[in-house]
Design an enzyme around this catalytic site. Structure first.
Site, mmCIF file in Angstrom:
data_model
loop_
_atom_site.group_PDB
_atom_site.id
_atom_site.type_symbol
_atom_site.label_atom_id
_atom_site.label_comp_id
_atom_site.label_asym_id
_atom_site.label_seq_id
_atom_site.Cartn_x
_atom_site.Cartn_y
_atom_site.Cartn_z
ATOM 1 N N LYS A 225 3.885 6.935 9.706
ATOM 2 C CA LYS A 225 2.995 7.719 10.573
ATOM 3 C C LYS A 225 3.451 9.169 11.460
ATOM 4 O O LYS A 225 4.618 9.482 11.087
ATOM 5 C CB LYS A 225 2.547 6.923 12.011
ATOM 6 C CG LYS A 225 1.797 5.540 11.578
ATOM 7 C CD LYS A 225 0.708 5.907 11.084
ATOM 8 C CE LYS A 225 -0.242 4.553 10.712
ATOM 9 N NZ LYS A 225 -0.733 3.585 11.735
ATOM 10 N N ARG B 101 3.854 -3.969 8.192
ATOM 11 C CA ARG B 101 2.954 -3.366 6.908
ATOM 12 C C ARG B 101 3.530 -2.029 6.877
ATOM 13 O O ARG B 101 3.639 -1.074 7.656
ATOM 14 C CB ARG B 101 1.567 -3.008 7.542
ATOM 15 C CG ARG B 101 0.665 -2.663 6.387
ATOM 16 C CD ARG B 101 -0.672 -2.499 6.979
ATOM 17 N NE ARG B 101 -1.782 -1.953 5.741
ATOM 18 C CZ ARG B 101 -1.765 -0.803 5.379
ATOM 19 N NH1 ARG B 101 -1.260 0.359 6.357
ATOM 20 N NH2 ARG B 101 -2.737 -0.515 4.288
#
Length: 339
Positions: free
Chosen positions: A281, A316
């Site tokens: 991210k 994930r």
């Protein structure tokens, strides 16, 4: 009267007090909780003083999903079969490339493969159902035809795409809209018996990073997921077939993301296994100094280990081999032969 929220203070030390409670049947335990309300923290409460319904939600072992038992951490490998995902768009958008990558991730330690045909990065364009089905279903079929027996998830918010994926051999639906995008999704999940992951997002991929705001991000996300769980149960989806995901990076600023990560253990109070998706991210790059998404594996691993320390069951990630190695070392040092 203010609604109260109970955040377990999770520990993993081998020396566990006799009155401590096991968190969600997993590797963590807690002897106290922080009591929160909209007015602020009310301090600590001993775990043995918890109201019985709250204690049951926090301690009950999570039911297996898609053949996976949550007595140890599980890794979900990301397989984007899209041309425009923020990190790996275009790399695996043919069945042959996708199949090779899927097998490599499984060999590297992925417990489940999450196959997505529509990018949900900020600003991503909408993909028509037929196009998304054409990207995902053939890959799932190819995996099953090639002898892959592991768990497969389809990352979609559309019922038609989920239906095609389940027919092709998928086991789990990962819905970033928490059943909110497509009114048919809840009925499909209920009728199919498939497990589902409900994720929090503020807005759509097109709008979610345009100045997101919350009154209290930790409690707002908790309340949203609690409401979506109620909706799912009303539709006939049993809670023990549901994962919850706080949606790191989906309509959140860097400060919002960090607040959620610090308070992750709160989400065990929903009574479901928790999924964490932090892989590569943007805020990992801004804090860790990695401008290129592919260089964010160390930061991804750091946040994964932080999640493990709060009892998060599913992680994930893109970089399966690196994270799997880190998780194995964390388990060896922290849990040892207790799992």
């Amino acid at each position: 009267m203010d609604k109260l929220y109970y955040r377990p203070i999770v520990q993993t030390d081998a020396l566990r007090p006799k009155d401590a409670r096991v968190l969600a049947g997993g590797w963590g335990w807690f002897a106290s909780v922080e009591v929160l309300s909209r007015a602020g923290s009310r301090g600590e409460m001993a775990a043995h003083d918890l109201p019985a319904p709250i204690a049951a939600r926090l301690t009950a072992p999570r039911a297996p999903l898609a053949g996976l038992v949550f007595d140890r951490p599980r890794i979900m490998g990301i397989l984007n079969v899209t041309p425009d995902s923020f990190s790996d768009g275009g790399r695996f958008n043919t069945p042959q490339r996708a199949l090779a990558q899927a097998m490599a991730m499984a060999a590297a330690g992925a417990d489940v493969l999450d196959i997505g045909g529509e990018s949900t990065r900020p600003g991503a364009a909408f993909v028509a159902d037929a196009d998304e089905i054409a990207r995902t279903a053939p890959v799932i079929s190819a995996l099953r035809a090639g002898g892959f027996t592991g768990a497969i998830s389809v990352d979609t918010r559309k019922a038609a795409v989920a239906r095609a994926a389940l027919a092709a051999g998928a086991d789990l639906v990962n819905d970033v809209s928490a059943l909110g995008h497509d009114a048919r999704m809840a009925t499909l999940i209920a009728q199919s018996g498939a497990p589902v992951c409900l994720m929090h997002a503020q807005g759509t991929p097109q709008t979610m990073q345009l100045a997101p705001r919350y009154d209290n991000v930790l409690l707002d996300v908790y309340d949203y997921l609690e409401a979506r769980l109620t909706l799912a149960e009303t539709a006939g989806i049993v809670r023990n077939r549901i994962l919850v995901d706080p949606g790191i990076g989906f309509g959140k600023t860097e400060a919002h993301n960090l607040t959620l990560l610090r308070g992750l253990s709160l989400f065990h109070g929903l009574g479901c296994a928790v999924l964490l998706g932090v892989s590569r991210k943007r805020f990992i790059g801004s804090i860790g100094g990695a401008e290129v998404a592919e260089d964010r594996a160390p930061g991804t691993l750091a946040l994964t280990l932080a999640g493990l320390s709060q009892g998060v069951q599913m992680h994930r990630v893109h970089d399966v081999a690196e994270v799997a190695q880190g998780v194995r070392l964390w388990q060896a040092v922290t849990i040892g032969d207790r799992v």
